[in-house]
Design an enzyme around this catalytic site. Structure first.
Site, PDB file in Angstrom:
ATOM      1  CG  PHE A 251      -1.857  -1.199   1.275  1.00  0.00           C
ATOM      2  CD1 PHE A 251      -2.581  -1.616   0.165  1.00  0.00           C
ATOM      3  CD2 PHE A 251      -1.987  -1.917   2.454  1.00  0.00           C
ATOM      4  CE1 PHE A 251      -3.420  -2.714   0.236  1.00  0.00           C
ATOM      5  CE2 PHE A 251      -2.827  -3.029   2.524  1.00  0.00           C
ATOM      6  CZ  PHE A 251      -3.541  -3.430   1.416  1.00  0.00           C
ATOM      7  N   GLY A 479       1.135  -9.173  -3.060  1.00  0.00           N
ATOM      8  CA  GLY A 479      -0.163  -9.815  -2.906  1.00  0.00           C
ATOM      9  C   GLY A 479      -1.046  -9.522  -4.102  1.00  0.00           C
ATOM     10  CB  ILE A 642      -6.850  -7.347 -18.748  1.00  0.00           C
ATOM     11  CG1 ILE A 642      -7.633  -6.025 -18.664  1.00  0.00           C
ATOM     12  CG2 ILE A 642      -7.003  -8.174 -17.477  1.00  0.00           C
ATOM     13  CD1 ILE A 642      -7.089  -5.003 -17.690  1.00  0.00           C
ATOM     14  CG  ASN A 644      -4.411 -13.518 -14.097  1.00  0.00           C
ATOM     15  OD1 ASN A 644      -5.602 -13.512 -13.795  1.00  0.00           O
ATOM     16  ND2 ASN A 644      -3.613 -14.537 -13.817  1.00  0.00           N
ATOM     17  N   GLY A 715      -2.187  -0.492 -16.022  1.00  0.00           N
ATOM     18  CA  GLY A 715      -2.091  -0.575 -14.563  1.00  0.00           C
ATOM     19  C   GLY A 715      -3.452  -0.497 -13.883  1.00  0.00           C
ATOM     20  CB  VAL A 716      -5.644  -2.728 -12.492  1.00  0.00           C
ATOM     21  CG1 VAL A 716      -6.032  -2.784 -13.957  1.00  0.00           C
ATOM     22  CG2 VAL A 716      -4.807  -3.941 -12.102  1.00  0.00           C
ATOM     23  CD  GLU A 718      -1.281   3.312  -6.507  1.00  0.00           C
ATOM     24  OE1 GLU A 718      -0.988   4.061  -5.591  1.00  0.00           O
ATOM     25  OE2 GLU A 718      -0.565   3.175  -7.519  1.00  0.00           O
TER      26      GLU A 718
HETATM   27 MO1  MOS Z   1       1.656   2.695  -4.107  1.00  0.00          MO
HETATM   28  S1  MOS Z   1       1.035   4.077  -2.731  1.00  0.00           S
HETATM   29  O1  MOS Z   1       2.314   3.654  -5.315  1.00  0.00           O
HETATM   30  O2  MOS Z   1       2.678   1.577  -3.368  1.00  0.00           O
END
Ligand code: MOS
Length: 754
Positions: A251, A479, A642, A644, A715-716, A718
């Site tokens: 995160f 993860g 995409i 996966n 990219g997915v 965030e």
């Molecule tokens: Mo994310 S906040 O760019 O690990």
């Protein structure tokens, strides 16, 4: 498993749909659920001691005394490390060797800069002894008044915000446009500090082998951390091995090296034995960064017909007393809606807090809940459906730069998301819907967006004489499923089946994969892998096509196709030979090549690159008790290719859950006198649990992006959080008629309006 190799064009003519695009299960899933995945804190080198942090309980001042004798007298305590005896460092923790090297505390002096800052490390034979020893230190402080929160200090204009954006940006004359607008709104939104709250706490197991250092620690940036440690300890980077095969969530909190990791290494140096330091849950709310609180002022103007004329997005943010990190909360407004006049401005205050840093969709997440709320308010003021309002203010080009988008299937997200949700049955006015139990029902939506970034990453690909392949990159799986996605790209890039390819990641002795952050890891490392695979196939093709004994002789690289472990003539696929045959004839046991993933500067100059989405939420509010429940959510996202779909869905849903969290749950509460986080635990820092999360659905719409990178990955990681928080907040308004502008929405905001 097809690679159409054509070196005369971009080497990226990968035929999609063999491994890439398959909903494969996560390769490390069984290891994780059976407890066989070894996380950093699971390591126990022989002779290891346990280190425990003692942290400051005041926000500002100095440590006047510590009862080191009492701690050392406790049975099992081996040593107490303070600023008086900690081994020297070659670099000052308060130095700034590069912009991503954030200042940190490693007992360099007796100063306290925030509550929760480490002030000593107790090292013991057991965790219990070290913990008890730390509790005997009885620190005394000389304290100075704490400066806490958005109003705790004098405000100033920050030098830059986010990743180096200007703190003021103006396109057109916002004030003039507002003055001439038929409709205007002005509203102030606030978001609280957020902490990362990964399931896995930060931990380090450090072992010195002479001047070689071996560490196990979770990180989103292996090689960056290795370089920083090399500078701090005055040893070459190659003397440092960092293993980080599994992370229990990142995160952003594990993106950069933090002080406690350095303290674990220093402790090992001090006692001459391996040391394990696992940071206790409540100690995670300090030295590892957090999201700044924000106070955002939105001023919007629109014509009577609901065309936006102006948006001014101002954000007040907080940084620490000793470092500069400025949450770019207004940045989202640069991209999302077409308005002839757009301004974003910032001011900041320094507080006695740990330095705020990257957290889940930095800038965009808190910015988006404010912007999406304000757009909803303006749609209401204009008497227009919020989705219709967004569509009629759709940005065909990026409004602040005039650049075309590299791809933008947001319209399809709106259309498909609305249809699945049943949006068009929504009454315009609030408080119009109740369920059979008498709960108020509301529907809200928000637009999701996140920049499609790439950093720099490397990969190495090998083909062996037995026909198998190996692909290596020091990539990070927090993860999110990166290992699996990368293995899929690796197999396709080599023209092999997945079970013939070994993918290695998670260690600092592998090629530098850059940082797993900014939702850019798949794009960056995926491109590196793709290019490494193409390069090694290219080398094989050169061997074969130049060899009179090969059926491929004379075909030229561009005339060769790689498929199922064989190179075939493009003009006659019945003619070809296996990788093993080519290598055997050349007398090679294996062949290897490297590839890198880098942003395409020219493409970035021409195009605005962003993922998009549309999130729809339904909430039910108890009219008497004010309790809010999200009852369903649907998110439609456009994020390029995409790799996966199974794991992408999981990431998008995860993001949407964090959106619910931002709207309804999470908030760190700071004691104004001591600066301490009063709810520094997962019991009281609320995050959504299963019972809070209803039927959530996320899907992607088709989007081909020929500009972002060879594979078209945007990219997915965030984006899921970004539209979702606003959708929930807007649904709360639609249910109740109450516009809550200070997040999270609290029961007290809604109670008594039944
Ligand atoms: Mo994310 S906040 O760019 O690990």
């Amino acid at each position: 498993m097809t690679l159409e190799l054509d070196l005369t064009r971009d080497p990226a003519h990968l035929r999609h749909g063999s491994n890439i695009g398959q909903p494969l299960a996560r390769r490390d899933g069984v290891l994780k659920v059976t407890g066989r995945a070894r996380y950093a804190a699971d390591n126990h080198p022989r002779g290891m001691l346990f280190a425990v942090l003692a942290v400051a309980s005041v926000a500002r001042g100095r440590v006047a005394s510590l009862d080191i004798e009492a701690a050392k007298a406790h049975p099992g305590v081996v040593e107490v490390m303070t600023s008086a005896n900690r081994p020297p460092l070659a670099d000052d923790p308060d130095g700034k060797p590069n912009p991503f090297a954030f200042r940190f505390e490693a007992l360099q002096n007796d100063r306290v800069r925030y509550a929760g800052q480490p002030i000593a490390v107790v090292i013991g034979e057991t965790l219990e002894a070290a913990t008890e020893g730390a509790s005997l230190l009885s620190p005394r402080y000389e304290t100075e008044p704490a400066r806490i929160g958005l109003d705790g200090n004098e405000a100033y204009i920050p030098p830059v915000v986010g990743m180096g954006f200007p703190a003021e940006s103006r396109h057109g004359d916002v004030d003039a446009a507002l003055a001439g607008s038929a409709k205007t709104i002005e509203a102030i939104y606030e978001t609280p500090p957020h902490y990362h709250n990964a399931m896995e706490p930060h931990a380090i197991v450090a072992e010195w082998q002479g001047d070689r250092l071996v560490i196990d620690t979770p990180t989103q940036g292996l090689v960056m951390m290795q370089a920083r440690l090399a500078g701090l300890f005055g040893i070459p980077p190659e003397n440092i091995l960092i293993r980080s095969p599994y992370l229990g969530g990142g995160f952003g909190g594990k993106g950069l090296m933090a002080g406690p990791q350095v303290l674990g290494i220093l402790a090992a140096k001090l006692v001459g034995r391996p040391v394990k330091l696992v940071v206790r849950r409540e100690q995670l709310y300090g030295p590892f960064g957090h999201r700044s609180p924000t106070r955002q002022t939105l001023r919007l103007g629109a014509s009577a017909e609901g065309r936006l004329s102006a948006i001014h997005h101002h954000a007040r943010i907080v940084t620490s007393s000793f470092e500069d990190f400025y949450e770019s909360a207004a940045h989202v407004t640069h991209t999302l809606y077409a308005a002839p006049a757009i301004a974003t401005t910032y001011d900041a205050v320094r507080a006695d807090t740990g330095t705020p840093l990257f957290v889940r969709a930095p800038g965009i997440a808190p910015g988006s809940i404010a912007l999406e709320s304000a757009i909803d308010e303006m749609a209401e003021a204009c008497g227009i459906d919020p989705l219709a309002f967004r569509v009629q203010n759709y940005a065909e080009v990026e409004p602040t730069t005039g650049k075309p988008f590299s791809s933008k299937a947001l319209r399809e997200c709106y259309t498909q998301g609305a249809e699945r949700f049943g949006w068009w049955d929504r009454p315009l006015k609030p408080r119009m819907m109740r369920d059979k139990d008498g709960f108020l029902v509301g529907w809200g939506m928000g637009t999701a967006t996140f920049h499609a970034l790439m950093f720099a990453g490397q990969a190495r690909a090998v083909i062996r004489r037995d026909g198998s392949g190996v692909v290596e990159s020091g990539a990070h799986d927090m993860g999110q499923g990166a290992w699996t996605a990368f293995a899929q790209i690796a197999a396709d890039s080599l023209g092999l089946d997945l079970d013939q390819v070994t993918f290695k990641a998670g260690s600092s002795d592998l090629p530098d994969a850059g940082i797993a952050g900014g939702s850019a890891h798949t794009a960056t490392v995926g491109t590196a892998i793709h290019n490494a695979g193409a390069a090694v196939i290219g080398k094989l093709a050169e061997l074969a096509t130049a060899d009179r004994r090969s059926p491929l002789f004379g075909a030229g690289n561009a005339g060769v196709v790689a498929r199922a472990g064989r190179l075939l003539r493009r003009d006659d696929e019945s003619r070809g030979e296996s990788y093993g045959e080519i290598l055997a004839r050349a007398g090679l046991s294996e062949i290897e090549a490297s590839g890198s993933g880098l942003p395409d500067q020219a493409a970035n100059e021409h195009y605005a690159m962003h993922s998009h989405g549309a999130v729809f939420a339904e909430v039910k509010v108890d009219p008497d008790l004010g309790q809010v429940r999200v009852s369903r959510m649907i998110g439609a996202f456009a994020a390029g290719r995409i790799i996966n779909p199974k794991m992408v869905r999981s990431q998008l849903i995860g993001g949407m859950i964090w959106g619910v969290s931002l709207a309804l749950h999470e908030e760190a509460i700071t004691d104004r006198r001591s600066g301490r986080i009063m709810n520094a635990n997962l019991g009281e820092y609320h995050v959504p649990v299963n019972a809070d999360i209803p039927a959530i659905e996320a899907f992607t719409v088709e989007e081909v992006d020929p500009h972002v990178n060879p594979l078209g990955i945007k990219g997915v990681g965030e984006i899921g959080i970004t539209g979702s928080a606003g959708a929930v907040a807007n649904a709360v308004w639609h249910a109740t008629g109450i516009r809550v502008r200070r997040f999270p929405v609290r029961i007290g905001d809604l109670v008594g309006h039944g």
